[in-house]
Design a protein around this motif. Structure first.
Motif, short mmCIF file in Angstrom:
data_model
loop_
_atom_site.label_atom_id
_atom_site.label_comp_id
_atom_site.label_asym_id
_atom_site.label_seq_id
_atom_site.Cartn_x
_atom_site.Cartn_y
_atom_site.Cartn_z
N GLU A 224 -29.50 -42.28 -52.48
CA GLU A 224 -29.40 -40.97 -53.39
C GLU A 224 -28.21 -40.30 -53.02
O GLU A 224 -27.65 -39.73 -53.83
N LEU A 225 -27.78 -40.27 -51.79
CA LEU A 225 -26.45 -39.82 -51.13
C LEU A 225 -25.29 -40.53 -52.08
O LEU A 225 -24.24 -39.72 -52.57
N GLU A 226 -25.39 -41.78 -52.03
CA GLU A 226 -24.37 -42.40 -52.76
C GLU A 226 -24.02 -42.25 -54.26
O GLU A 226 -23.23 -41.73 -54.73
N LEU A 227 -25.34 -42.18 -54.93
CA LEU A 227 -25.48 -41.72 -56.44
C LEU A 227 -24.90 -40.22 -56.49
O LEU A 227 -24.05 -40.02 -57.37
N ARG A 228 -25.42 -39.57 -55.71
CA ARG A 228 -24.84 -38.06 -55.91
C ARG A 228 -23.48 -37.89 -55.65
O ARG A 228 -22.90 -37.00 -56.47
N LEU A 229 -22.80 -38.32 -54.65
CA LEU A 229 -21.55 -38.35 -54.49
C LEU A 229 -20.46 -38.87 -55.47
O LEU A 229 -19.45 -38.51 -55.70
N LYS A 230 -21.09 -39.71 -56.46
CA LYS A 230 -20.43 -40.49 -57.29
C LYS A 230 -20.37 -39.44 -58.46
O LYS A 230 -19.32 -39.34 -59.08
N ALA A 231 -21.17 -38.52 -58.47
CA ALA A 231 -21.31 -37.43 -59.52
C ALA A 231 -20.46 -36.23 -59.21
O ALA A 231 -19.71 -35.68 -60.10
N GLU A 232 -20.70 -35.76 -58.00
CA GLU A 232 -20.17 -34.61 -57.61
C GLU A 232 -20.05 -34.56 -56.02
O GLU A 232 -21.01 -34.99 -55.64
N PRO A 233 -19.26 -33.58 -55.39
CA PRO A 233 -19.40 -33.27 -54.06
C PRO A 233 -20.75 -32.72 -53.55
O PRO A 233 -21.39 -31.70 -54.41
N ALA A 234 -21.17 -32.96 -52.62
CA ALA A 234 -22.55 -32.08 -51.78
C ALA A 234 -21.79 -31.07 -50.99
O ALA A 234 -20.76 -31.20 -50.15
N VAL A 235 -22.23 -29.69 -51.01
CA VAL A 235 -21.63 -28.59 -50.32
C VAL A 235 -22.72 -28.15 -49.46
O VAL A 235 -23.77 -28.09 -49.86
N PHE A 236 -22.20 -27.63 -48.09
CA PHE A 236 -23.02 -27.07 -47.23
C PHE A 236 -22.24 -25.92 -46.66
O PHE A 236 -21.29 -25.87 -46.70
N GLN A 237 -23.12 -24.74 -46.62
CA GLN A 237 -22.59 -23.49 -45.90
C GLN A 237 -22.71 -23.47 -44.47
O GLN A 237 -23.72 -23.91 -44.10
N LEU A 238 -21.79 -23.08 -43.67
CA LEU A 238 -21.88 -23.11 -42.38
C LEU A 238 -22.18 -21.66 -42.06
O LEU A 238 -21.50 -20.70 -42.26
N HIS A 239 -23.52 -21.53 -41.47
CA HIS A 239 -23.74 -20.05 -40.98
C HIS A 239 -23.77 -19.99 -39.52
O HIS A 239 -24.25 -21.01 -38.62
N VAL A 240 -23.25 -18.63 -39.15
CA VAL A 240 -23.40 -18.46 -37.67
C VAL A 240 -24.37 -17.35 -37.55
O VAL A 240 -24.47 -16.34 -38.48
N ILE A 241 -25.00 -17.33 -36.22
CA ILE A 241 -26.25 -16.39 -36.19
C ILE A 241 -25.97 -15.93 -34.86
O ILE A 241 -25.58 -16.60 -33.86
N PHE A 242 -25.76 -14.65 -34.96
CA PHE A 242 -25.29 -13.74 -33.40
C PHE A 242 -26.61 -13.60 -32.66
O PHE A 242 -27.47 -12.94 -33.17
N GLY A 243 -26.87 -13.84 -31.36
CA GLY A 243 -27.75 -13.36 -30.41
C GLY A 243 -27.25 -11.92 -30.01
O GLY A 243 -26.43 -11.53 -29.82
N GLU A 244 -28.77 -11.57 -29.59
CA GLU A 244 -28.60 -10.10 -29.09
C GLU A 244 -28.95 -10.28 -27.46
O GLU A 244 -29.77 -11.12 -27.18
#
Ligand code: HEM
Length: 316
Positions: A224-244
């Motif tokens: 699935e990943l191989e097919l997906r990347l042939k069509a378009e980039p896959a994108v991830f957001q990097l989230h940072v979570i602040f501890g209290e």
């Protein structure tokens, strides 16, 4: 570090001590598969670029989290110790990212689809893996195995319940990955703040009904990943979570409360599948300037355990 170089600080001689015991215990689960990682043995690599949005700059001097984009290598994996196991049969998945730092060198973030880990210390990790091995030899089913482990190790409960709730992912690119451990951001004034990291897929999270997943080929996530990347980039957001104050930084078995401040600090664009670069070791303790390890004993231990696995797999 060049892609062809060996990682730094890796023991060259035969391992001993707890790291070797941990890797021996993992090998006990499905035997030795020469040349493969001792955990997350099956996987696929992609080329990627990380584009920070500048929001982290107030909290950390980490060079890859300022304004400049950086090249990265991503490795997705199934959690099994057996590289031949079908995707469906290893429920938890991993996403490891190695950033090439703008001034040279590398740093890694290693995440998995579970929000918490099953062991609080390296010693209990070894005990739990050995118990799992014994229980499997007794032919316990997955639910009985969870009951057996949590009866002896209450720290594993949250992680194993999450594992039991996991549904088969539709795609590596439609899963959320938790980097689990606390780290510290160090800002330009030297002030330290506890943080955790998560990768959130731009495409959203999607799982497959079990009946559909059972029809999929063994390596359906890689296909699935191989097919997906042939069509378009896959994108991830990097989230940072602040501890209290009072949020534990030394306990990977416990999640921080869900209402903690969270910001997106950049996006990772995965563009193409690549062969695994020589010498690739995703060490979650390899931090850059502006980021420090927390007092989590598992995070610190992973450096030596991964080094031991790397030493074994690269000398076979
Ligand atoms: C005592 C704790 C742990 C031990 C002993 C351990 C052990 C290992 C070993 C031996 C490897 C193979 C390393 C290599 O040969 O390069 C590995 C890979 C991996 N582990 Fe862990 N692990 C631990 C904790 C965790 C945690 C908390 C996570 C979740 C964030 C995790 C996620 C992964 C992933 C995603 C990989 C694959 C990395 C890659 O693609 O190169 N592990 N682990």
């Amino acid at each position: 570090m060049k892609e062809s170089d060996s990682p730094e600080n890796i023991p060259a001689a035969a391992g001993s001590g707890l790291a070797a015991e941990a890797v021996d215990a993992i090998e006990g689960l499905s035997g030795v598969h020469p040349g493969y990682r001792r955990a997350h043995a099956g996987g696929i690599c992609c080329r990627a670029v990380f584009r920070p949005n500048g929001l982290a700059a107030a909290f950390t001097t980490a060079p890859h989290l300022q304004q400049q984009e950086t090249a990265a290598v991503v490795r997705f994996s199934g959690s099994s110790t057996d590289p031949a196991l079908a995707d469906l049969l290893s429920p938890a998945k991993g996403m490891a990212v190695r950033f090439s730092l703008p001034g040279g060198g590398t740093t890694c973030l290693v995440g998995a689809t579970l929000p918490v880990f099953f062991a609080r210390t390296p010693e209990s990790f070894v005990d739990i893996v050995r118990t799992a091995h014994k229980a499997r030899e007794g032919n316990l089913g997955p639910l009985e195995l969870i009951k057996e482990i949590t009866a002896h190790f209450s720290e594993s409960k949250e992680s194993l319940l999450s594992l039991n709730r996991l549904k088969p992912p539709a795609s590596y690119a439609e899963s959320r990955y938790y980097c689990i451990h606390a780290y510290h951001f160090i800002d330009p004034e030297g002030i330290r703040r506890p943080v955790k990291f998560e990768w959130a897929p731009d495409a959203g999270v999607r799982t497959l009904p079990l009946s559909d997943a059972r029809q999929q080929p063994d390596r359906y996530l890689e296909d699935e990943l191989e097919l997906r990347l042939k069509a378009e980039p896959a994108v991830f957001q990097l989230h940072v979570i602040f501890g209290e104050k009072d949020d534990p930084t030394d306990d990977p078995t416990t999640a921080w409360p869900g209402d903690r401040r969270r910001i997106e600090i950049g996006r990772l664009h995965l563009t193409e599948i690549i062969p695994e670069p020589a010498g690739l070791l995703m060490d979650p303790a390899a931090v850059s300037e502006g980021i420090a390890l927390s007092d989590d004993p598992i995070l610190q231990f992973r450096h030596t355990a991964y080094g031991e696995s790397f030493r074994r797999r690269s000398t076979e």
